[in-house]
Write a protein that holds these residues in place. Structure first.
Motif, PDB file in Angstrom:
ATOM      1  N   ASN A   1      44.864  24.531  18.031  1.00  0.00           N
ATOM      2  CA  ASN A   1      44.710  23.508  19.065  1.00  0.00           C
ATOM      3  C   ASN A   1      44.014  24.036  20.308  1.00  0.00           C
ATOM      4  OD1 ASN A   1      46.196  21.715  17.454  1.00  0.00           O
ATOM      5  ND2 ASN A   1      48.119  22.483  18.286  1.00  0.00           N
ATOM      6  N   ASN A   2      43.736  25.321  20.348  1.00  0.00           N
ATOM      7  CA  ASN A   2      43.211  25.949  21.560  1.00  0.00           C
ATOM      8  C   ASN A   2      42.114  26.960  21.271  1.00  0.00           C
ATOM      9  OD1 ASN A   2      45.140  24.861  23.638  1.00  0.00           O
ATOM     10  ND2 ASN A   2      46.592  25.786  22.212  1.00  0.00           N
ATOM     11  N   ILE A   3      41.199  26.653  20.357  1.00  0.00           N
ATOM     12  CA  ILE A   3      40.105  27.581  20.102  1.00  0.00           C
ATOM     13  C   ILE A   3      39.292  27.687  21.387  1.00  0.00           C
ATOM     14  CG2 ILE A   3      37.994  28.037  18.801  1.00  0.00           C
ATOM     15  CD1 ILE A   3      39.207  26.500  16.474  1.00  0.00           C
ATOM     16  N   SER A   4      39.002  28.910  21.764  1.00  0.00           N
ATOM     17  CA  SER A   4      38.273  29.158  23.007  1.00  0.00           C
ATOM     18  C   SER A   4      37.204  30.203  22.780  1.00  0.00           C
ATOM     19  CB  SER A   4      39.258  29.652  24.070  1.00  0.00           C
ATOM     20  OG  SER A   4      38.589  30.215  25.158  1.00  0.00           O
ATOM     21  N   GLN A   5      36.126  30.073  23.499  1.00  0.00           N
ATOM     22  CA  GLN A   5      35.049  31.056  23.447  1.00  0.00           C
ATOM     23  C   GLN A   5      35.564  32.437  23.843  1.00  0.00           C
ATOM     24  OE1 GLN A   5      31.254  29.991  25.185  1.00  0.00           O
ATOM     25  NE2 GLN A   5      31.246  31.850  26.401  1.00  0.00           N
ATOM     26  N   TYR A   6      36.602  32.491  24.660  1.00  0.00           N
ATOM     27  CA  TYR A   6      37.109  33.746  25.192  1.00  0.00           C
ATOM     28  C   TYR A   6      37.916  34.550  24.179  1.00  0.00           C
ATOM     29  CZ  TYR A   6      35.305  31.419  29.210  1.00  0.00           C
ATOM     30  OH  TYR A   6      34.464  30.774  30.054  1.00  0.00           O
ATOM     31  N   LEU A   7      38.179  33.990  23.013  1.00  0.00           N
ATOM     32  CA  LEU A   7      38.801  34.759  21.940  1.00  0.00           C
ATOM     33  C   LEU A   7      37.774  35.659  21.252  1.00  0.00           C
ATOM     34  CD1 LEU A   7      40.957  31.980  20.249  1.00  0.00           C
ATOM     35  CD2 LEU A   7      41.772  33.860  21.669  1.00  0.00           C
ATOM     36  N   PHE A   8      36.506  35.273  21.345  1.00  0.00           N
ATOM     37  CA  PHE A   8      35.427  35.982  20.667  1.00  0.00           C
ATOM     38  C   PHE A   8      34.936  37.148  21.516  1.00  0.00           C
ATOM     39  CE2 PHE A   8      35.632  31.819  18.908  1.00  0.00           C
ATOM     40  CZ  PHE A   8      35.266  31.943  17.588  1.00  0.00           C
ATOM     41  N   ASN A   9      34.345  38.119  20.874  1.00  0.00           N
ATOM     42  CA  ASN A   9      33.768  39.255  21.573  1.00  0.00           C
ATOM     43  C   ASN A   9      32.653  38.774  22.502  1.00  0.00           C
ATOM     44  OD1 ASN A   9      31.338  41.368  21.424  1.00  0.00           O
ATOM     45  ND2 ASN A   9      33.298  42.439  21.565  1.00  0.00           N
ATOM     46  N   ASP A  10      32.728  39.154  23.776  1.00  0.00           N
ATOM     47  CA  ASP A  10      31.753  38.718  24.783  1.00  0.00           C
ATOM     48  C   ASP A  10      30.317  39.057  24.399  1.00  0.00           C
ATOM     49  OD1 ASP A  10      33.690  37.676  26.453  1.00  0.00           O
ATOM     50  OD2 ASP A  10      33.767  39.432  27.760  1.00  0.00           O
ATOM     51  N   GLN A  11      30.114  40.263  23.881  1.00  0.00           N
ATOM     52  CA  GLN A  11      28.765  40.704  23.539  1.00  0.00           C
ATOM     53  C   GLN A  11      28.195  39.871  22.378  1.00  0.00           C
ATOM     54  OE1 GLN A  11      28.395  44.910  22.867  1.00  0.00           O
ATOM     55  NE2 GLN A  11      26.192  44.798  22.539  1.00  0.00           N
ATOM     56  N   LEU A  12      29.029  39.566  21.382  1.00  0.00           N
ATOM     57  CA  LEU A  12      28.580  38.714  20.275  1.00  0.00           C
ATOM     58  C   LEU A  12      28.175  37.333  20.775  1.00  0.00           C
ATOM     59  CD1 LEU A  12      31.052  39.292  17.299  1.00  0.00           C
ATOM     60  CD2 LEU A  12      28.631  39.869  17.398  1.00  0.00           C
ATOM     61  N   VAL A  13      28.983  36.766  21.676  1.00  0.00           N
ATOM     62  CA  VAL A  13      28.683  35.442  22.219  1.00  0.00           C
ATOM     63  C   VAL A  13      27.390  35.494  23.016  1.00  0.00           C
ATOM     64  CG1 VAL A  13      29.468  33.634  23.806  1.00  0.00           C
ATOM     65  CG2 VAL A  13      31.084  34.688  22.216  1.00  0.00           C
ATOM     66  N   LYS A  14      27.223  36.520  23.858  1.00  0.00           N
ATOM     67  CA  LYS A  14      26.005  36.649  24.659  1.00  0.00           C
ATOM     68  C   LYS A  14      24.772  36.789  23.772  1.00  0.00           C
ATOM     69  CE  LYS A  14      23.877  39.371  28.384  1.00  0.00           C
ATOM     70  NZ  LYS A  14      22.617  38.754  28.124  1.00  0.00           N
ATOM     71  N   GLU A  15      24.861  37.647  22.757  1.00  0.00           N
ATOM     72  CA  GLU A  15      23.725  37.833  21.839  1.00  0.00           C
ATOM     73  C   GLU A  15      23.380  36.519  21.141  1.00  0.00           C
ATOM     74  OE1 GLU A  15      24.858  41.040  19.253  1.00  0.00           O
ATOM     75  OE2 GLU A  15      24.707  42.532  20.858  1.00  0.00           O
ATOM     76  N   TYR A  16      24.390  35.783  20.724  1.00  0.00           N
ATOM     77  CA  TYR A  16      24.174  34.494  20.066  1.00  0.00           C
ATOM     78  C   TYR A  16      23.481  33.528  21.017  1.00  0.00           C
ATOM     79  CZ  TYR A  16      25.324  29.692  18.856  1.00  0.00           C
ATOM     80  OH  TYR A  16      25.251  28.340  18.633  1.00  0.00           O
ATOM     81  N   LEU A  17      24.017  33.362  22.222  1.00  0.00           N
ATOM     82  CA  LEU A  17      23.443  32.413  23.180  1.00  0.00           C
ATOM     83  C   LEU A  17      22.022  32.811  23.575  1.00  0.00           C
ATOM     84  CD1 LEU A  17      26.563  31.776  25.438  1.00  0.00           C
ATOM     85  CD2 LEU A  17      25.558  30.199  23.766  1.00  0.00           C
ATOM     86  N   ASP A  18      21.783  34.111  23.783  1.00  0.00           N
ATOM     87  CA  ASP A  18      20.434  34.580  24.107  1.00  0.00           C
ATOM     88  C   ASP A  18      19.455  34.304  22.976  1.00  0.00           C
ATOM     89  OD1 ASP A  18      21.370  35.470  26.561  1.00  0.00           O
ATOM     90  OD2 ASP A  18      21.384  37.606  25.988  1.00  0.00           O
ATOM     91  N   SER A  19      19.936  34.390  21.741  1.00  0.00           N
ATOM     92  CA  SER A  19      19.038  34.195  20.585  1.00  0.00           C
ATOM     93  C   SER A  19      18.588  32.744  20.437  1.00  0.00           C
ATOM     94  CB  SER A  19      19.727  34.652  19.291  1.00  0.00           C
ATOM     95  OG  SER A  19      20.634  33.676  18.807  1.00  0.00           O
ATOM     96  N   LEU A  20      19.309  31.816  21.044  1.00  0.00           N
ATOM     97  CA  LEU A  20      18.962  30.400  20.883  1.00  0.00           C
ATOM     98  C   LEU A  20      17.636  30.035  21.537  1.00  0.00           C
ATOM     99  CD1 LEU A  20      22.455  28.712  21.353  1.00  0.00           C
ATOM    100  CD2 LEU A  20      21.293  29.358  19.228  1.00  0.00           C
TER     101      LEU A  20
END
Length: 165
Positions: A59-78
């Protein structure tokens, strides 16, 4: 129940696959501040209970559970031609085989070997691929699209599988 191995990937401070083996008696985890000691304990709790910070993760999936660097790399790749797939989070617990844990034995683990344990994943749900592609075309994605994510929490038999957030 005795935990013999923990595997974490993409969860908080653990970008790459991290594996720790436990012995049957006392285990002591030592490290510098911000090394991941608490995250190891949070991963164990998440894999065993499906709870994070005392609340059901489904009920509470959050971006902050994920590794920050993975999220940044993903968002930058878009913004490039070489888009990365949305990152995933993975926690796997292996237990000592006993008569009480034998019902959780199977080969649904990352090593595809016979083992007793549970696997907990938060990952992109491919059923939302068309909606996700439309979101990508609209552009300006600044956060992880968690509305397209599901939880998979499996033992043998499955504990929870699905996106009924």
């Amino acid at each position: 129940m005795v935990i013999t191995r923990l595997i974490i990937e993409g969860f908080k401070g653990f970008k790459d696959r991290f594996c720790i083996e436990f012995n049957e008696s006392v285990n002591i985890i030592v490290g510098d501040n911000e090394a991941g000691k608490s995250t190891i304990l949070e991963a164990i709790n998440l894999g065993l209970t499906g709870l994070y910070a005392g609340k059901p993760v489904k009920n509470n999936i959050s971006q902050y559970l994920f590794n920050d660097q993975l999220v940044k790399e993903y968002l930058d790749s878009l913004t490039t031609a070489a888009r990365l797939p949305p990152p995933a989070l993975f926690v796997e617990l292996h237990f000592q085989k006993t008569p009480d844990t034998a019902f959780m034995e199977g080969d649904g683990n990352c090593q595809k070997s016979s083992s007793v344990g549970v696997v907990f994943k938060i990952k992109f749900n491919e059923d939302y691929k068309a909606a996700y592609e439309a979101l990508l075309k609209a552009g300006d994605i600044r956060t992880l699209p968690i509305e397209y994510y599901d939880i998979e929490w499996k033992g043998n038999p499955p504990i929870f599988n699905g996106g009924d957030k």
